[in-house]
Each structure stands twice: as structure tokens, then as C-alpha cells.
Write a protein that holds these residues in place. Structure first.
Motif, PDB file in Angstrom:
ATOM      1  N   HIS A  10       0.854  -1.196   0.000  1.00  0.00           N
ATOM      2  CA  HIS A  10       0.000   0.000   0.000  1.00  0.00           C
ATOM      3  C   HIS A  10       0.883   1.237   0.000  1.00  0.00           C
ATOM      4  O   HIS A  10       2.091   1.148   0.253  1.00  0.00           O
ATOM      5  N   GLU A  11       0.285   2.374  -0.272  1.00  0.00           N
ATOM      6  CA  GLU A  11       1.022   3.642  -0.251  1.00  0.00           C
ATOM      7  C   GLU A  11       1.461   3.961   1.176  1.00  0.00           C
ATOM      8  O   GLU A  11       0.751   3.673   2.131  1.00  0.00           O
ATOM      9  N   GLY A  12       2.654   4.548   1.316  1.00  0.00           N
ATOM     10  CA  GLY A  12       3.123   4.907   2.653  1.00  0.00           C
ATOM     11  C   GLY A  12       4.431   5.662   2.586  1.00  0.00           C
ATOM     12  O   GLY A  12       5.008   5.868   1.504  1.00  0.00           O
ATOM     13  N   VAL A  13       4.910   6.072   3.769  1.00  0.00           N
ATOM     14  CA  VAL A  13       6.103   6.916   3.864  1.00  0.00           C
ATOM     15  C   VAL A  13       7.023   6.365   4.958  1.00  0.00           C
ATOM     16  O   VAL A  13       6.554   5.885   5.989  1.00  0.00           O
ATOM     17  N   ALA A  26       8.589   8.065  -0.121  1.00  0.00           N
ATOM     18  CA  ALA A  26       7.165   7.802  -0.342  1.00  0.00           C
ATOM     19  C   ALA A  26       7.070   6.697  -1.392  1.00  0.00           C
ATOM     20  O   ALA A  26       7.651   6.810  -2.472  1.00  0.00           O
ATOM     21  N   LEU A  27       6.369   5.633  -1.046  1.00  0.00           N
ATOM     22  CA  LEU A  27       6.204   4.480  -1.949  1.00  0.00           C
ATOM     23  C   LEU A  27       4.736   4.306  -2.264  1.00  0.00           C
ATOM     24  O   LEU A  27       3.883   4.540  -1.404  1.00  0.00           O
ATOM     25  N   ALA A  28       4.438   3.834  -3.479  1.00  0.00           N
ATOM     26  CA  ALA A  28       3.035   3.561  -3.828  1.00  0.00           C
ATOM     27  C   ALA A  28       2.976   2.538  -4.953  1.00  0.00           C
ATOM     28  O   ALA A  28       3.862   2.501  -5.810  1.00  0.00           O
ATOM     29  N   LEU A 124      10.384  -0.432   1.902  1.00  0.00           N
ATOM     30  CA  LEU A 124       9.767  -1.693   1.474  1.00  0.00           C
ATOM     31  C   LEU A 124       9.585  -2.639   2.658  1.00  0.00           C
ATOM     32  O   LEU A 124       8.562  -3.307   2.782  1.00  0.00           O
ATOM     33  N   ASP A 125      10.592  -2.677   3.536  1.00  0.00           N
ATOM     34  CA  ASP A 125      10.488  -3.537   4.725  1.00  0.00           C
ATOM     35  C   ASP A 125       9.361  -3.068   5.636  1.00  0.00           C
ATOM     36  O   ASP A 125       8.599  -3.870   6.185  1.00  0.00           O
ATOM     37  N   THR A 126       9.248  -1.750   5.795  1.00  0.00           N
ATOM     38  CA  THR A 126       8.250  -1.181   6.718  1.00  0.00           C
ATOM     39  C   THR A 126       6.830  -1.355   6.184  1.00  0.00           C
ATOM     40  O   THR A 126       5.919  -1.735   6.923  1.00  0.00           O
ATOM     41  N   LEU A 127       6.636  -1.064   4.888  1.00  0.00           N
ATOM     42  CA  LEU A 127       5.287  -1.101   4.310  1.00  0.00           C
ATOM     43  C   LEU A 127       4.863  -2.510   3.925  1.00  0.00           C
ATOM     44  O   LEU A 127       3.666  -2.815   3.897  1.00  0.00           O
ATOM     45  N   GLY A 128       5.839  -3.352   3.595  1.00  0.00           N
ATOM     46  CA  GLY A 128       5.520  -4.726   3.216  1.00  0.00           C
ATOM     47  C   GLY A 128       5.157  -4.847   1.749  1.00  0.00           C
ATOM     48  O   GLY A 128       4.807  -3.868   1.082  1.00  0.00           O
ATOM     49  N   THR A 129       5.267  -6.072   1.231  1.00  0.00           N
ATOM     50  CA  THR A 129       4.944  -6.336  -0.172  1.00  0.00           C
ATOM     51  C   THR A 129       3.914  -7.458  -0.273  1.00  0.00           C
ATOM     52  O   THR A 129       3.724  -8.223   0.673  1.00  0.00           O
ATOM     53  N   VAL A 130       3.252  -7.528  -1.413  1.00  0.00           N
ATOM     54  CA  VAL A 130       2.281  -8.592  -1.678  1.00  0.00           C
ATOM     55  C   VAL A 130       2.608  -9.206  -3.035  1.00  0.00           C
ATOM     56  O   VAL A 130       3.173  -8.540  -3.907  1.00  0.00           O
ATOM     57  N   VAL A 131       2.260 -10.472  -3.204  1.00  0.00           N
ATOM     58  CA  VAL A 131       2.440 -11.144  -4.491  1.00  0.00           C
ATOM     59  C   VAL A 131       1.094 -11.170  -5.200  1.00  0.00           C
ATOM     60  O   VAL A 131       0.071 -11.538  -4.612  1.00  0.00           O
TER      61      VAL A 131
END
Length: 208
Positions: A10-13, A26-28, A124-131
Motif C-alpha cells: 500500500h502507499e506509505g512513507v 514515499a512508496l506507492a 519496502l520492509d516497513t510497508l511490506g509487499t504482496v504477491v
């Protein structure tokens, strides 16, 4: 199409401080290059007084579109290490903007590369990823009498019910891995005593 790809959840900072300089990542997720560019512009507008707003994005499950920008930092010290971190972590359909507020102490080229790449990795570590898995969309058409039980059975067996439409009959759109199609046909015939029909649709990605 790729069978699956990884993206940011998800989007986050995420923010770090190095030698009094603030680095805010900032990632999205971004479905298209236009979405990625719009996100970059939005972050730049939010941090209009920042020293730099550097960016990187990867669009396409196969990473077909890759762009990076240093926004005034020495060439190759900001956007490229950000992009390399996204690729190293194997994330796609993602955009990263790192905003820097200069703190008065120069970091040198090596320090900048570590800072820009590092804050993206931490974000990326903080916000997490999904497959996300590639699915074939199928529409099951069934009578009203059987629709409720069938929908429950679909969900209970872990199938991705995407949409349910009620008309003269009930249409239930489901996402299936391509390899599951034959088994699903047999299951559906058993579950509805052969009364349901199956229409094949296009392809899409969903969480796998």
C-alpha cells in the motif's frame, strides 16, 4: 503475461536522518506509467521546499518500463540506486520518491548512493509487499435458488470471487489460475448438478 509479480502492499512513507539530512521515501503501487508520474508530481508538490525530490519506478510485471531521476543530485547517486533497490527486491508496478532536506553536511557520492538506496529498502520492509497472481476471469451463471450456496462454497474453497450480479440469473465472476480451469469445471458441475454455465473472460492479476 508473467504468472505473478511482487509489489508494495500500500502507499506509505518512511523517513531516516543521515548527518542532519532528512530522507523521506514515499512508496506507492502504480498500475501505469501515468499513475507513477502523477504520484511523483504529487509528492513534489507536497515537498516543494525540499532540496531534492528524486524518483524511480518500475511498471510491468516483466519490468518493461524503468525510469529514474536525480533531481539535481550528482548523476547516478539518487534515482539509479533507488531503481536498483526496487529491482533487487523484485518489486513491480511500484513508484518511489525520496525527498531530501539538506542538513548542511555533504555525504559524498558513496554516502548518497547508500542513503537513497537504503531508505527505499527500509520503506519496502516497513510497508511490506504482496504477491499478485495471474488469473483467468470466468463468469458462472446460475439460478437464484442455487446462487447463495454456490457463492458461499466458492469463498469457502478459497476461490477469488470478484463480483456478483443479480438479473434473471445470477452471474458470479471468479478469478482462477489457468491450471485450475478443468478441475473447476468438474467441481462446478457437481456443485450445481450441471445447471450452471461457465463463460471464459480475460486475464487479470489478483493477490495470490
Amino acid at each position: 503475461m508473467q504468472e505473478r509479480y511482487r509489489t508494495v502492499a500500500h502507499e506509505g512513507v518512511h523517513e531516516i536522518e543521515i548527518n542532519k539530512s532528512r530522507f523521506i521515501c514515499a512508496l506507492a503501487p502504480a498500475a501505469t506509467e501515468q499513475e507513477a508520474q502523477e504520484f511523483v508530481q504529487r509528492v513534489r508538490a507536497e515537498h516543494a521546499t525540499a532540496t531534492h525530490n528524486c524518483f524511480a519506478y518500475v511498471i510491468g510485471a516483466d519490468g518493461a518500463v524503468q525510469k529514474a531521476g536525480d533531481d539535481g543530485e550528482p548523476g547516478g547517486t539518487a534515482g539509479v540506486p533507488m531503481l536498483q533497490m526496487l529491482l533487487r527486491r523484485d518489486v513491480r508496478y511500484v513508484v518511489a520518491v525520496v525527498t531530501r532536506y539538506y542538513g548542511g553536511i555533504k555525504l559524498g557520492a558513496g554516502g548518497l548512493i547508500r542513503a537513497y538506496g537504503g531508505v527505499v529498502g527500509e520503506a519496502l520492509d516497513t510497508l511490506g509487499t504482496v504477491v499478485r497472481q495471474r488469473f483467468r476471469l470466468v463468469t458462472v451463471v446460475v439460478d437464484h435458488q442455487r446462487a447463495g450456496k454456490l457463492e458461499n462454497d466458492l469463498r469457502a474453497t478459497g476461490r477469488a470471487v470478484r463480483e456478483v450480479r443479480y438479473a434473471e440469473a445470477v452471474s458470479i465472476e471468479v478469478g482462477l489460475p489457468e491450471s485450475d480451469l478443468d478441475a473447476f469445471r468438474s467441481w462446478l458441475a457437481d456443485a450445481t448438478a450441471g445447471t450452471a454455465t461457465l463463460e471464459l473472460g480475460g486475464e487479470a492479476y489478483g493477490e495470490g
